[in-house]
Scaffold this active site. Sequence first.
Site, PDB file in Angstrom:
ATOM      1  N   SER A 190     -27.824  38.453  24.125  1.00 41.33           N
ATOM      2  CA  SER A 190     -29.067  37.799  23.743  1.00 41.33           C
ATOM      3  C   SER A 190     -30.293  38.675  24.027  1.00 41.33           C
ATOM      4  CB  SER A 190     -29.162  36.437  24.437  1.00 41.33           C
ATOM      5  OG  SER A 190     -30.042  35.589  23.764  1.00 41.33           O
ATOM      6  N   LYS A 245     -24.985  38.067  20.503  1.00 42.84           N
ATOM      7  CA  LYS A 245     -25.657  36.767  20.446  1.00 42.84           C
ATOM      8  C   LYS A 245     -27.066  36.993  19.909  1.00 42.84           C
ATOM      9  CE  LYS A 245     -26.834  32.507  21.256  1.00 42.84           C
ATOM     10  NZ  LYS A 245     -28.239  32.631  20.854  1.00 42.84           N
TER      11      LYS A 245
END
Length: 523
Positions: free
Chosen positions: A431, A456
Amino acid sequence: MLLREQTLLGSRCAQQRPSTCTRRPIGTSRVTCKAGNERGRGETGAPQVEDGLSHPPPVVSGIEQVRPAPVRQPPTIGLARRAGAAFCAAAAAAALSLGGGMLAPPAAQLGPLGAPGAAQAVSTEQLLFLEAWRAVDRAYVDKSFNGQSWFRVRETFLKQSSFDSRADTYSAIRKLVASLDDPFTRFLEPVRLQRLRSDTQRSSVTGVGVELSLTQGSGQANSQLKVVTPAEGGPSERAGVRPGDVITAVDGKPTAGISLYEASDLLQGPPGTPVTLTVRSPGKDGKLGPERELPIVREVIVIKPVSAASCSGVNTAALGLPAPKEPGAGSGRVEYIRVSTFNANTVEGVVAAIKEAKSSGAEGIVLDLRNNPGGLFPAGVEVAKLLLAGGDVVLIADSAGVRDIVSADAGALALDTRTPLSVWVNRGTASASEVLAGALKDNGRAVVVGDGTFGKGLIQTVVDLSDGSGLAVTVAKYQTPSGLDINKVGIRPDIRVDPDTLALGPEAACRQLAGPDAPRVFG
């Protein structure tokens, strides 16, 4: 990446600024909107945003960070400000009678509750369901809604679901979001929403110390718990849990199909209490191996986002660095900076470490992002700006495909744009940490070393519902400056090294970098 940039929503009654809504009593269809002060309905008045996964630092629950860090907001917020009135839109949809004013599909798609002129009473429970439906309708990044007509989905639920109690309504909302086949879009009961917000402000958590996601591709009903990363030095890591492992059972209870919040309930508990995880680890071919049972004792896990050390006596030639400023073999210095998560304190810690590197005359900087699940997206962007002289940091695409470009503002915030930089990553890098690694790589600022990252690339926001519950909704996706879609792909390293061969933590890393077998990590 909870797993952070405000809601990418729109509203007929707020084009430029977020709004607040006053809903009239049931039975009328008029909704009054008034301009707000660019604040959402978050706990502190600010919009609640997560970078998608994981959100807090390595926590026991797998709940994601949602509270924006007190750092300079990136220009991505311009994209999001167009949607500050999501709650207004949701409330409007709930307040309108289904026969008249709701923004509706063509007449051919209207069913009994939505037929023209059908002024039918709507119960309080149905209004709450419609509020949730409209929040997804406005915010969700995939406007195909997993290949289904979202209006028909609404009609089907209203016809076939029971709304006799709040429990029935919550069950319907869970099934509604599950139809999207998106493990990151989920319903939050009031107690879970409150816990989510309180967790983002705590400096410690109690549990097994593991950050979780859900396996993708098979849908929530059959998905399993996947380990993004165990907390560094925590009980799960000590027991042998590694990034990419799948937890198939907790204390003998199968985990297939459970939500992240149900997993949180299973994993959390008082310190000193035992729990057994049944785990399967992927092999080199990617296939899961046999099950292993790992007994673990829950404990308090202190969250420390940044740790650093100035490593002296480094053989710069072996590392691929220029000769040291001071003559003599082994006289080089490297600053090692370990970032384990992005929270409200991360930027401050990195700033201090970079200043130490400059004052000590370091020939190189190692930025260790291994097992960093993400956290607060703005904090990851701020760290990139500290190290870039200019250029783009990340591209953000909303549901309409419109991009916002977050740039480094010609180095206005930069502290060090020249010292050679090595970024260490692995499968637990996810992320916001992938955004940072991608920005530094694509701008030619750093050499990325290690293994491929988690992949992600989605952003969620939390939308409050009127009864105190909420929805975590995927509202955008991000790409690296070169246009690489991070989601399910990740960042590929420039130098592929087994991440386990690279020492973790300041003391161990310094010993390795100064040792005779120091890896070549600067190109």
